[in-house]
Design a protein around this motif. Structure first.
Motif, short mmCIF file in Angstrom:
data_model
loop_
_atom_site.label_atom_id
_atom_site.label_comp_id
_atom_site.label_asym_id
_atom_site.label_seq_id
_atom_site.Cartn_x
_atom_site.Cartn_y
_atom_site.Cartn_z
N GLU A 154 39.21 47.49 43.62
CA GLU A 154 37.76 47.59 43.80
C GLU A 154 37.09 46.27 44.18
OE1 GLU A 154 39.44 48.57 41.17
OE2 GLU A 154 39.32 50.76 41.21
N ASN A 195 35.30 43.46 46.12
CA ASN A 195 34.56 43.57 47.38
C ASN A 195 35.07 42.59 48.43
OD1 ASN A 195 32.82 41.02 47.40
ND2 ASN A 195 32.29 41.87 45.39
N THR A 201 40.77 53.21 36.68
CA THR A 201 39.35 53.08 36.96
C THR A 201 38.52 53.69 35.85
OG1 THR A 201 39.85 53.24 39.31
CG2 THR A 201 37.56 53.61 38.64
N ASN A 222 42.00 45.92 35.61
CA ASN A 222 40.89 45.06 36.00
C ASN A 222 40.56 44.01 34.93
OD1 ASN A 222 40.11 46.60 38.55
ND2 ASN A 222 39.95 48.19 36.97
#
Length: 316
Positions: free
Chosen positions: A261, A263, A36, A99
């Protein structure tokens, strides 16, 4: 705007040539906090939605279905979707951890590694003939005198054995653990066989056994069945040329995984888009799937236990 990364061929050949990263090399990945911190997630927008797929089959076998998957998801997510077949399992884990992608198709083992390292979530899997389960097989040529794994073990000093990838659940972890428990296998360099090799994908293992280039190999049952059905359509003899001498307990199907992460709204959109897939060219390349369904994390507990026992997963 398609970007394709060709599937790595035989892992041992690439290693010998030194022309590419070893697909069987286990690469350390970040912890959740590190991933992150080093690659903060940006808000979802109209940018391309990027998907990575592991090399369960060779590129030529998968490309038509992946092209159609790209088109289907572009339409139903109302944004550009790019599907790439990554060269090895670890590359996909790295991409989801940092990511760099929005969705990944992983084997159960590689999903668990990503989940432990960065909190990646399984959101979808597939059913084959109404079941979300598959098996690991050890196969040999139909002409072999072996009728079960015990027969193979008796001749182990003369056996050339092929796994799929070192990071494959059904193509290495589960059958490898069984061979370890039988006292004949620890690693590619520590075993009692004539030779151990990693072919890179399940279809290559099936071909090597069919052609009697190797004596036996480990494969995913669903992928093998899909390969056999496709081969029959083309007048081939794959089903007649192979036989199963060992079958694992049932394993939960490969998951589709998103970064920790992502949504909930986008997750629901992705799930709904997959639930609507009916194109056989898409379903066929994912183990001959009949439909996509929601994934259940709890169903991967047996693979997690095997990974711990076989030292293939470092828990924090």
């Amino acid at each position: 705007m398609k970007k394709w990364i060709l599937t790595v061929g035989l892992a041992f050949a690439l290693t010998a040539c030194g022309g590419a990263d070893d697909p069987d090399e286990v690469v350390e990945s970040p912890t959740t906090d590190e991933a992150t911190e080093e690659a903060p997630v940006t808000e979802q927008d109209d940018s391309a939605f990027e998907i990575a797929v592991i090399p369960s089959q060779s590129m030529g076998e998968m490309q038509t279905g992946l092209d159609k998957l790209e088109e289907h998801l572009t339409e139903h997510l109302d944004r550009e979707v790019i599907v790439e077949q990554y060269p090895n399992y670890n590359a996909v884990v790295e991409a989801i951890n940092y990511n760099q992608i929005d969705l990944a198709f992983l084997g159960p083992l590689t999903y668990l590694i990503a989940h432990e390292q960065s909190g990646a979530q399984a959101i979808i899997t597939q059913e084959v003939d109404g079941s979300p389960y598959y098996f690991s097989y050890i196969i040999t040529h139909a002409d072999s005198e072996w009728e079960d794994i015990d027969d193979m073990i008796e001749d182990r000093a003369d056996v050339d054995f092929a796994f799929a990838s070192i990071s494959s659940t059904s193509g290495h972890l589960i059958p490898g653990l069984n061979l370890r428990q039988l006292g004949v296998y620890e690693s590619q360099d520590d075993h009692e066989f004539e030779q151990i090799q990693f072919a890179g994908s399940h279809d290559i293992v099936a071909t090597l056994v069919q052609e009697q280039t190797v004596d036996a190999g480990a494969v995913d049952s669903a992928i093998l069945e899909a390969l056999m059905k496709e081969d029959e359509k083309n007048g081939g003899t794959l089903r007649d040329d192979l036989k199963v001498i060992w079958q694992s307990d049932e394993l939960y199907q490969y998951p589709w995984v998103v970064p920790a992460e992502m949504n909930d709204e986008l997750i629901s959109q992705v799930q709904e888009a997959f639930y609507k897939i009916e194109d056989d060219d898409i379903l066929r390349i994912f183990g001959g799937a009949t439909k996509f369904v929601e994934a259940d994390d709890n169903q991967y507990a047996d693979v997690l236990e095997a990974a711990r026992e076989f030292d293939m997963l470092t828990l924090e």
